[in-house]
Design an enzyme around this catalytic site. Structure first.
Site, short mmCIF file in Angstrom:
data_model
loop_
_atom_site.label_atom_id
_atom_site.label_comp_id
_atom_site.label_asym_id
_atom_site.label_seq_id
_atom_site.Cartn_x
_atom_site.Cartn_y
_atom_site.Cartn_z
N THR A 6 0.83 -1.19 0.00
CA THR A 6 0.00 0.00 0.00
C THR A 6 0.87 1.24 0.00
OG1 THR A 6 -1.96 0.93 1.03
CG2 THR A 6 -0.17 0.34 2.51
N LYS A 38 -7.45 2.10 4.72
CA LYS A 38 -6.31 1.76 5.57
C LYS A 38 -5.92 2.89 6.51
CE LYS A 38 -4.91 -0.65 1.54
NZ LYS A 38 -4.04 -0.55 0.39
N GLY A 50 -2.52 5.48 9.84
CA GLY A 50 -2.59 4.64 8.65
C GLY A 50 -1.66 3.46 8.84
N SER A 129 4.76 0.38 0.10
CA SER A 129 5.57 0.21 -1.10
C SER A 129 5.71 1.48 -1.93
CB SER A 129 4.98 -0.91 -1.97
OG SER A 129 3.65 -0.60 -2.30
#
Length: 182
Positions: A6, A38, A50, A129
């Site tokens: 994410t 998220k 988050g 990522s």
């Protein structure tokens, strides 16, 4: 820890705080869900968080962090430190594979799976990522634009979505209201 799951970006800018994340959930190299949320508002809307990494692990840490916020009456700094201590020393928590990005009106932190606490100098936190892509975009937007924290978060996440295959453009952003807006 390499998190490929994410992109989460949080920022405190010009008296505003925002955190956002994309909606993509992947299993290996397959998109399993496109519109997941998220990010969470905690402690009566005074703290935003988050997460990236394993969802079950992230929810465990999120719940622990929320307990720390209650225990320390909303003191974000103390709650982050105590969570990191638990994460490092608890045999069960040490195995969790997730990261948290946390912002309040005054503080921005990253808490990693190794129990590290990072409080960035520029009040921008990024994990996942696509985190470094979003971080670079947010830094340039804060420097060369007059956008709000929410707008910077949205635009930086869109940039990450264009580059990172584990990030999509289904973006959710939460903001903290300043005392003047309430």
């Amino acid at each position: 820890m390499k998190i490929r799951s994410t992109t989460i970006l949080g920022i405190i800018h010009n008296g505003q705080a925002a955190i956002g994340g994309d909606g993509q959930v992947t299993i290996g190299n397959t998109v399993a869900k496109r519109n997941s949320k998220k990010i969470r508002s905690l402690y009566n809307g005074k703290v935003l968080c988050g997460f990236a990494g394993s969802a079950a692990d992230a929810f465990t840490l999120l719940n622990r962090f929320e307990e720390k916020l209650e225990q320390y009456r909303g003191n974000v700094y103390r709650s982050v430190v105590e969570l990191a201590k638990d994460w490092r020393t608890d045999k069960y928590l040490r195995r969790l594979e997730a990261m948290l990005a946390i912002v309040s009106k005054d503080n921005a932190f990253i808490v990693s799976g190794t129990g590290d606490i990072i409080e960035p100098d520029d009040n921008i936190v990024a994990i996942g990522s696509g985190g470094m892509y979003a971080l670079a975009a947010a830094r340039m937007l804060t420097k060369y634009s007059s956008l709000s924290a929410k707008e910077i978060t949205e635009e930086a996440l869109k940039t990450a979505a264009e580059i990172c295959i584990y990030t999509n453009d289904k973006i959710n952003v939460e903001t903290l209201e300043s005392e003047n807006e309430k």
